[in-house]
Design a protein around this motif. Structure first.
Motif, mmCIF file in Angstrom:
data_model
loop_
_atom_site.group_PDB
_atom_site.id
_atom_site.type_symbol
_atom_site.label_atom_id
_atom_site.label_comp_id
_atom_site.label_asym_id
_atom_site.label_seq_id
_atom_site.Cartn_x
_atom_site.Cartn_y
_atom_site.Cartn_z
ATOM 1 N N GLY A 51 -46.890 -61.355 34.195
ATOM 2 C CA GLY A 51 -48.089 -61.424 35.023
ATOM 3 C C GLY A 51 -48.617 -60.075 35.480
ATOM 4 N N GLN A 52 -48.246 -58.997 34.757
ATOM 5 C CA GLN A 52 -48.693 -57.653 35.102
ATOM 6 C C GLN A 52 -49.139 -56.921 33.840
ATOM 7 O OE1 GLN A 52 -45.762 -55.445 37.263
ATOM 8 N NE2 GLN A 52 -45.534 -56.995 38.846
ATOM 9 N N PRO A 53 -50.153 -56.057 33.954
ATOM 10 C CA PRO A 53 -50.607 -55.314 32.786
ATOM 11 C C PRO A 53 -49.677 -54.168 32.402
ATOM 12 C CG PRO A 53 -51.920 -54.710 34.696
ATOM 13 C CD PRO A 53 -50.976 -55.805 35.131
ATOM 14 N N PHE A 54 -49.604 -53.890 31.120
ATOM 15 C CA PHE A 54 -48.865 -52.737 30.592
ATOM 16 C C PHE A 54 -47.421 -52.685 31.085
ATOM 17 C CE2 PHE A 54 -53.272 -51.350 30.066
ATOM 18 C CZ PHE A 54 -53.262 -50.840 28.768
ATOM 19 N N VAL A 55 -46.629 -53.690 30.721
ATOM 20 C CA VAL A 55 -45.224 -53.693 31.135
ATOM 21 C C VAL A 55 -44.246 -53.578 29.965
ATOM 22 C CG1 VAL A 55 -45.570 -54.892 33.327
ATOM 23 C CG2 VAL A 55 -45.149 -56.227 31.263
ATOM 24 N N GLY A 56 -44.719 -53.666 28.753
ATOM 25 C CA GLY A 56 -43.843 -53.549 27.585
ATOM 26 C C GLY A 56 -43.639 -52.085 27.209
ATOM 27 N N ARG A 57 -43.354 -51.847 25.936
ATOM 28 C CA ARG A 57 -43.133 -50.468 25.455
ATOM 29 C C ARG A 57 -44.363 -49.594 25.673
ATOM 30 N NH1 ARG A 57 -42.327 -50.421 19.807
ATOM 31 N NH2 ARG A 57 -41.937 -48.228 19.991
ATOM 32 N N GLY A 59 -46.546 -49.965 27.992
ATOM 33 C CA GLY A 59 -46.618 -49.715 29.430
ATOM 34 C C GLY A 59 -45.683 -48.598 29.863
ATOM 35 N N GLN A 60 -44.515 -48.547 29.236
ATOM 36 C CA GLN A 60 -43.581 -47.467 29.557
ATOM 37 C C GLN A 60 -44.175 -46.112 29.161
ATOM 38 O OE1 GLN A 60 -39.996 -48.626 27.533
ATOM 39 N NE2 GLN A 60 -39.641 -50.371 28.891
ATOM 40 N N LEU A 61 -44.832 -46.080 27.996
ATOM 41 C CA LEU A 61 -45.477 -44.835 27.570
ATOM 42 C C LEU A 61 -46.638 -44.490 28.505
ATOM 43 C CD1 LEU A 61 -45.801 -42.478 25.641
ATOM 44 C CD2 LEU A 61 -47.071 -43.995 24.088
ATOM 45 N N LEU A 62 -47.424 -45.479 28.877
ATOM 46 C CA LEU A 62 -48.522 -45.244 29.819
ATOM 47 C C LEU A 62 -47.982 -44.685 31.133
ATOM 48 C CD1 LEU A 62 -51.546 -45.468 30.515
ATOM 49 C CD2 LEU A 62 -51.058 -47.784 31.343
ATOM 50 N N LYS A 115 -63.686 -43.901 41.399
ATOM 51 C CA LYS A 115 -64.520 -42.746 41.042
ATOM 52 C C LYS A 115 -64.382 -42.429 39.549
ATOM 53 C CE LYS A 115 -64.492 -40.540 45.579
ATOM 54 N NZ LYS A 115 -63.574 -41.219 46.452
ATOM 55 N N ILE A 116 -63.193 -42.743 38.996
ATOM 56 C CA ILE A 116 -62.910 -42.490 37.579
ATOM 57 C C ILE A 116 -62.362 -43.769 36.961
ATOM 58 C CG2 ILE A 116 -61.480 -41.198 35.931
ATOM 59 C CD1 ILE A 116 -61.403 -38.891 37.956
ATOM 60 N N VAL A 117 -62.905 -44.139 35.802
ATOM 61 C CA VAL A 117 -62.401 -45.285 35.045
ATOM 62 C C VAL A 117 -61.926 -44.775 33.687
ATOM 63 C CG1 VAL A 117 -62.987 -47.470 33.918
ATOM 64 C CG2 VAL A 117 -63.910 -46.949 36.195
ATOM 65 N N ILE A 118 -60.668 -45.060 33.375
ATOM 66 C CA ILE A 118 -60.112 -44.682 32.076
ATOM 67 C C ILE A 118 -60.015 -45.941 31.224
ATOM 68 C CG2 ILE A 118 -58.142 -43.701 30.861
ATOM 69 C CD1 ILE A 118 -57.856 -42.451 34.014
ATOM 70 N N CYS A 119 -60.764 -45.950 30.153
ATOM 71 C CA CYS A 119 -60.745 -47.064 29.209
ATOM 72 C C CYS A 119 -59.609 -46.809 28.236
ATOM 73 C CB CYS A 119 -62.077 -47.178 28.477
ATOM 74 S SG CYS A 119 -63.453 -47.553 29.579
ATOM 75 N N VAL A 120 -58.589 -47.639 28.319
ATOM 76 C CA VAL A 120 -57.383 -47.450 27.525
ATOM 77 C C VAL A 120 -57.540 -48.257 26.226
ATOM 78 C CG1 VAL A 120 -54.877 -47.629 27.511
ATOM 79 C CG2 VAL A 120 -56.065 -47.163 29.649
ATOM 80 N N THR A 148 -70.099 -43.178 38.483
ATOM 81 C CA THR A 148 -68.674 -43.340 38.163
ATOM 82 C C THR A 148 -68.418 -42.681 36.820
ATOM 83 O OG1 THR A 148 -68.606 -45.457 39.341
ATOM 84 C CG2 THR A 148 -66.801 -45.006 37.811
ATOM 85 N N LEU A 149 -67.350 -41.912 36.737
ATOM 86 C CA LEU A 149 -67.003 -41.248 35.483
ATOM 87 C C LEU A 149 -66.122 -42.156 34.630
ATOM 88 C CD1 LEU A 149 -66.251 -37.640 36.758
ATOM 89 C CD2 LEU A 149 -68.291 -38.440 35.542
ATOM 90 N N PHE A 150 -66.509 -42.345 33.382
ATOM 91 C CA PHE A 150 -65.752 -43.152 32.435
ATOM 92 C C PHE A 150 -65.225 -42.239 31.331
ATOM 93 C CE2 PHE A 150 -68.113 -46.364 34.566
ATOM 94 C CZ PHE A 150 -67.473 -47.567 34.357
ATOM 95 N N MET A 151 -63.995 -42.517 30.901
ATOM 96 C CA MET A 151 -63.399 -41.783 29.793
ATOM 97 C C MET A 151 -62.614 -42.760 28.934
ATOM 98 S SD MET A 151 -60.417 -38.895 29.634
ATOM 99 C CE MET A 151 -59.155 -40.135 29.472
ATOM 100 N N GLY A 152 -62.705 -42.627 27.637
ATOM 101 C CA GLY A 152 -61.896 -43.430 26.724
ATOM 102 C C GLY A 152 -60.741 -42.608 26.190
ATOM 103 N N THR A 153 -59.608 -43.262 26.000
ATOM 104 C CA THR A 153 -58.449 -42.594 25.420
ATOM 105 C C THR A 153 -57.696 -43.575 24.527
ATOM 106 O OG1 THR A 153 -56.518 -41.188 25.889
ATOM 107 C CG2 THR A 153 -56.834 -43.116 27.326
ATOM 108 N N TYR A 154 -56.721 -43.056 23.838
ATOM 109 C CA TYR A 154 -55.912 -43.873 22.931
ATOM 110 C C TYR A 154 -55.097 -44.915 23.703
ATOM 111 C CZ TYR A 154 -56.800 -40.405 19.293
ATOM 112 O OH TYR A 154 -57.404 -39.588 18.369
ATOM 113 N N HIS A 155 -54.986 -46.090 23.133
ATOM 114 C CA HIS A 155 -54.120 -47.120 23.703
ATOM 115 C C HIS A 155 -52.674 -46.726 23.405
ATOM 116 C CE1 HIS A 155 -52.304 -50.983 24.548
ATOM 117 N NE2 HIS A 155 -53.458 -51.392 25.040
ATOM 118 N N PRO A 156 -51.770 -46.862 24.366
ATOM 119 C CA PRO A 156 -50.370 -46.505 24.117
ATOM 120 C C PRO A 156 -49.768 -47.238 22.910
ATOM 121 C CG PRO A 156 -50.708 -46.882 26.450
ATOM 122 C CD PRO A 156 -51.978 -47.274 25.765
ATOM 123 N N ALA A 157 -50.159 -48.484 22.676
ATOM 124 C CA ALA A 157 -49.632 -49.214 21.511
ATOM 125 C C ALA A 157 -50.056 -48.530 20.213
ATOM 126 C CB ALA A 157 -50.112 -50.666 21.532
ATOM 127 N N ALA A 158 -51.268 -47.980 20.182
ATOM 128 C CA ALA A 158 -51.739 -47.258 18.997
ATOM 129 C C ALA A 158 -50.932 -45.974 18.799
ATOM 130 C CB ALA A 158 -53.230 -46.946 19.120
#
Length: 187
Positions: A51-57, A59-62, A115-120, A148-158
């Motif tokens: 029930g939580q985001p980014f908790v697997g492998r 998520g550990q990298l994130l 103030k900052i949104v990171i699109c993962v 609001t500042l938006f930035m995209g970055t690589y998904h940890p799974a990728a």
């Protein structure tokens, strides 16, 4: 409305077929008035179970990326997803599923007021920044959208699938740290 009240409403959502296969709604986690918000695509198996985001492998990298710039889901960021229920077999959320679920994310955004949104990853970057966003070409670039500042970055799974991009992703997180300092955001 508070974030807790919104979460309670979200847990009853049956707007799309994703609700049929969920174990848990994965609403979000973190500081409820964070200046930095991370938005992924949707929950995977581990996220659905816990029930939580980014908790697997991934998520550990994130969490390692966050820790490297003095950020933490427990202290100073809020993490959510485009869709709140797990797509079958971890497929990408369909546009119509995103359309039905985006109201929850919009309300989270209104309450948190980051103030900052990171699109993962690609899915959130294409939905929230630009439909033609290319993570491989535009990662680490900040785009101002209505203050609001938006930035995209690589998904940890990728990154786990292609470790060659780890250094590029780390560079993106260093840019986040620089932007935090530039804006005078206390973390």
């Amino acid at each position: 409305m508070t974030l807790d009240e919104l979460e309670m409403k979200c847990k009853d959502c049956t707007a799309c077929e994703l609700c049929e296969g969920r174990t848990n709604v994965v609403f979000g986690i973190g500081k409820k008035d964070a200046d930095i918000m991370l938005i992924g695509e949707g929950p995977g198996e581990n996220e659905d179970l816990q029930g939580q985001p980014f908790v697997g492998r991934s998520g550990q990298l994130l969490d390692k990326f966050l820790a490297s710039i003095d950020l933490s889901r427990d202290k100073n960021v809020y993490i959510a997803n485009m869709v709140k229920c797990r797509p079958p077999k971890n497929r990408d959320p369909k546009p119509e599923e995103q359309d039905l679920c985006i109201k929850w994310l919009r309300e989270q955004f209104k309450i948190i007021r980051p103030k900052i949104v990171i699109c993962v990853g690609r899915i959130s970057a294409q939905r929230l920044i630009d439909k033609d966003f290319r993570v491989t070409k535009q990662h680490g670039e900040f785009i101002d959208k209505n203050g609001t500042l938006f930035m995209g970055t690589y998904h940890p799974a990728a990154i786990l699938r292609n470790p060659n991009n780890k250094e590029l992703a780390f560079g993106d997180w260093l840019k986040v740290r620089e932007k935090i300092e530039e804006l005078g955001i206390e973390i």
